[in-house]
Design a protein around this motif. Structure first.
Motif, mmCIF file in Angstrom:
data_model
loop_
_atom_site.group_PDB
_atom_site.id
_atom_site.type_symbol
_atom_site.label_atom_id
_atom_site.label_comp_id
_atom_site.label_asym_id
_atom_site.label_seq_id
_atom_site.Cartn_x
_atom_site.Cartn_y
_atom_site.Cartn_z
ATOM 1 N N ASP A 115 -3.616 -5.028 14.817
ATOM 2 C CA ASP A 115 -3.887 -5.811 13.420
ATOM 3 C C ASP A 115 -4.314 -5.417 12.413
ATOM 4 N N PHE A 116 -4.143 -5.788 11.205
ATOM 5 C CA PHE A 116 -4.796 -4.950 9.853
ATOM 6 C C PHE A 116 -5.496 -5.947 9.214
ATOM 7 N N SER A 117 -6.532 -5.595 8.491
ATOM 8 C CA SER A 117 -7.068 -6.496 7.491
ATOM 9 C C SER A 117 -6.177 -6.574 6.337
ATOM 10 N N ASP A 118 -6.793 -7.240 5.150
ATOM 11 C CA ASP A 118 -6.181 -7.327 3.843
ATOM 12 C C ASP A 118 -5.966 -5.867 3.401
ATOM 13 N N ALA A 119 -5.170 -5.571 2.564
ATOM 14 C CA ALA A 119 -5.179 -4.299 1.791
ATOM 15 C C ALA A 119 -6.392 -4.064 0.955
ATOM 16 N N TYR A 120 -6.609 -2.723 0.886
ATOM 17 C CA TYR A 120 -7.628 -2.263 0.022
ATOM 18 C C TYR A 120 -7.119 -1.020 -0.888
ATOM 19 N N GLY A 121 -5.736 -0.644 -0.752
ATOM 20 C CA GLY A 121 -5.070 0.278 -1.497
ATOM 21 C C GLY A 121 -3.667 0.226 -1.268
ATOM 22 N N VAL A 122 -2.878 1.164 -2.197
ATOM 23 C CA VAL A 122 -1.700 1.305 -1.919
ATOM 24 C C VAL A 122 -1.320 2.807 -1.977
ATOM 25 N N ILE A 123 -0.034 3.124 -1.269
ATOM 26 C CA ILE A 123 0.325 4.588 -1.183
ATOM 27 C C ILE A 123 1.729 4.382 -1.365
ATOM 28 N N GLN A 124 2.348 5.396 -2.257
ATOM 29 C CA GLN A 124 3.905 5.657 -2.219
ATOM 30 C C GLN A 124 4.238 6.516 -1.247
ATOM 31 N N ILE A 125 5.436 6.594 -0.801
ATOM 32 C CA ILE A 125 6.230 7.548 -0.014
ATOM 33 C C ILE A 125 7.082 8.358 -0.933
ATOM 34 N N PRO A 203 -0.403 25.941 -9.808
ATOM 35 C CA PRO A 203 -0.131 25.470 -11.131
ATOM 36 C C PRO A 203 0.886 25.821 -12.105
ATOM 37 N N ASN A 204 1.314 27.285 -11.588
ATOM 38 C CA ASN A 204 2.299 27.815 -12.379
ATOM 39 C C ASN A 204 3.808 27.201 -11.835
ATOM 40 N N ASP A 205 3.715 26.557 -10.837
ATOM 41 C CA ASP A 205 5.027 25.928 -10.172
ATOM 42 C C ASP A 205 4.854 24.807 -9.795
ATOM 43 N N PRO A 206 4.416 23.769 -10.464
ATOM 44 C CA PRO A 206 4.174 22.518 -10.115
ATOM 45 C C PRO A 206 5.175 21.785 -9.289
ATOM 46 N N PHE A 207 4.865 20.575 -8.244
ATOM 47 C CA PHE A 207 5.806 19.874 -7.731
ATOM 48 C C PHE A 207 5.916 18.591 -8.674
ATOM 49 N N GLU A 208 7.101 17.837 -8.837
ATOM 50 C CA GLU A 208 7.137 16.650 -9.376
ATOM 51 C C GLU A 208 7.808 15.668 -8.680
ATOM 52 N N THR A 209 7.478 14.180 -8.812
ATOM 53 C CA THR A 209 8.029 13.267 -8.090
ATOM 54 C C THR A 209 9.801 13.484 -8.402
ATOM 55 N N LYS A 210 10.486 13.496 -7.507
ATOM 56 C CA LYS A 210 12.149 13.481 -7.587
ATOM 57 C C LYS A 210 12.631 12.055 -7.064
ATOM 58 N N LEU A 211 11.952 11.361 -5.987
ATOM 59 C CA LEU A 211 12.579 10.017 -5.596
ATOM 60 C C LEU A 211 11.237 9.069 -4.995
ATOM 61 N N VAL A 212 11.452 8.000 -5.043
ATOM 62 C CA VAL A 212 10.146 7.064 -4.506
ATOM 63 C C VAL A 212 10.963 6.375 -3.425
ATOM 64 N N LEU A 213 10.563 6.629 -2.212
ATOM 65 C CA LEU A 213 11.378 6.395 -0.978
ATOM 66 C C LEU A 213 10.626 4.786 -0.677
ATOM 67 N N LYS A 214 9.416 4.664 -0.713
ATOM 68 C CA LYS A 214 8.858 3.301 -0.538
ATOM 69 C C LYS A 214 7.268 3.041 -1.301
ATOM 70 N N THR A 215 6.844 1.995 -1.416
ATOM 71 C CA THR A 215 5.518 1.708 -1.689
ATOM 72 C C THR A 215 4.972 1.021 -0.675
ATOM 73 N N ASN A 216 3.688 1.228 0.012
ATOM 74 C CA ASN A 216 2.930 0.447 0.995
ATOM 75 C C ASN A 216 1.664 0.402 0.814
ATOM 76 N N PRO A 217 1.480 -0.930 1.135
ATOM 77 C CA PRO A 217 -0.060 -1.306 1.182
ATOM 78 C C PRO A 217 -0.935 -0.571 2.289
ATOM 79 N N TYR A 218 -2.030 -0.087 2.203
ATOM 80 C CA TYR A 218 -2.755 0.513 3.436
ATOM 81 C C TYR A 218 -3.894 -0.302 3.589
ATOM 82 N N ALA A 219 -4.338 -0.585 4.922
ATOM 83 C CA ALA A 219 -5.527 -1.466 5.228
ATOM 84 C C ALA A 219 -6.138 -0.828 6.284
#
Length: 266
Positions: A115-125, A203-219
């Motif tokens: 089981d899970f509690s209510d969400a206390y944060g979110v995280i993107q994939i 810092p000289n060759d940083p990553f950037e977001t190309k695609l957002v696959l999903k947004t999930n709550p975490y609990a």
């Protein structure tokens, strides 16, 4: 959770009634916590910014601070039970921890077992790569090597959505970050928080977001049947979201504010 870990967790759950595994045959963990005088929380310390070690090698991160806040609310000391993504559910089901607070994304597969509690944060994939990488769709990932964390929701989503690519799985976020910084893999399927940790070290060759696959709550993960404990956890989450304490912790470590309304978990 990967297939092997899920099957292990399911088997443990099925055997609980027959063999009396600790913490499974009963459902009064809240009383046990208070009688013991200690809260056992499973936290992944290889998953910055949720769990990590500071310069003095002491546990820190948003899940660590949130767990300390919860323990103080319950009036007991916190004991951290260190876990990795694949063993979060088995540690919970075998009674090695009272609850799990380890950037624990809520999904239907896990809800069959715990089981899970209510969400206390979110995280993107997200899929992230250096700026020069021409990635606009999942089809553009064909033939590429994509790093992710074994047994995590990130792993599950990348595996489900990305075809014709080589998925390289690491045992925890810290190892994944090292691989990305050193160039062992040049595309990641993980969270914006992991991307930020990578960019601090390249810092000289940083990553950037190309695609957002999903947004999930975490609990908070807890064993099934623990209704009394779940009520107490949800009351604490509602209280410390309303008074801003959980929001301050999230902003401090993630660099972005929590949404005003969090997704439902049940």
């Amino acid at each position: 959770m990967n297939r092997r870990a899920f099957l292990t967790a399911t088997a443990i759950a099925g055997l609980a009634g027959s063999f009396g595994l600790p913490g499974l045959a009963k459902a009064d963990t809240l009383d046990d916590i208070k009688k013991r005088g200690k809260l056992l929380v499973a936290i992944d310390l290889g998953s910055p910014p949720f769990g990590m070690a500071d310069a003095q090698m002491q546990p820190t991160g948003s899940d660590v601070e949130s767990a300390r806040l919860l323990a103080a609310h319950l009036g007991v000391p916190l004991e951290i039970v260190q876990v990795t993504s694949p063993n979060r559910v088995p540690f919970l089901l075998t009674g090695k921890a009272d609850i799990v607070m380890a950037s624990f994304s809520v999904n239907e597969e896990r809800k069959k077992v715990i089981d899970f509690s209510d969400a206390y944060g979110v995280i993107q994939i997200v899929v992230a790569a250096p700026k020069g990488a021409a990635i606009k769709t999942v089809e553009d990932l064909a033939g590429k090597r994509i790093g992710t964390t074994r047994g995590s929701t990130n792993d599950k989503e990348v595996t489900a959505q990305v075809k014709n690519a080589e998925i390289v799985r690491y045992d925890d976020d810290a190892t994944l970050i090292t691989a990305l910084v050193s160039g062992q893999v040049d595309v990641m399927g993980s969270s914006p928080q992991v991307m930020a940790a990578v960019n601090q070290r390249r810092p000289n060759d940083p990553f950037e977001t190309k695609l957002v696959l999903k947004t999930n709550p975490y609990a908070i993960g807890l064993r099934k049947g623990e209704d009394k404990l779940r009520v107490a956890l949800n009351e604490w989450i509602a209280q410390d979201l309303a008074n801003g304490k959980l929001r301050e912790i999230y902003l401090k470590y993630n660099g972005v504010p929590l949404p005003q309304t969090l997704p439902a978990t049940n």
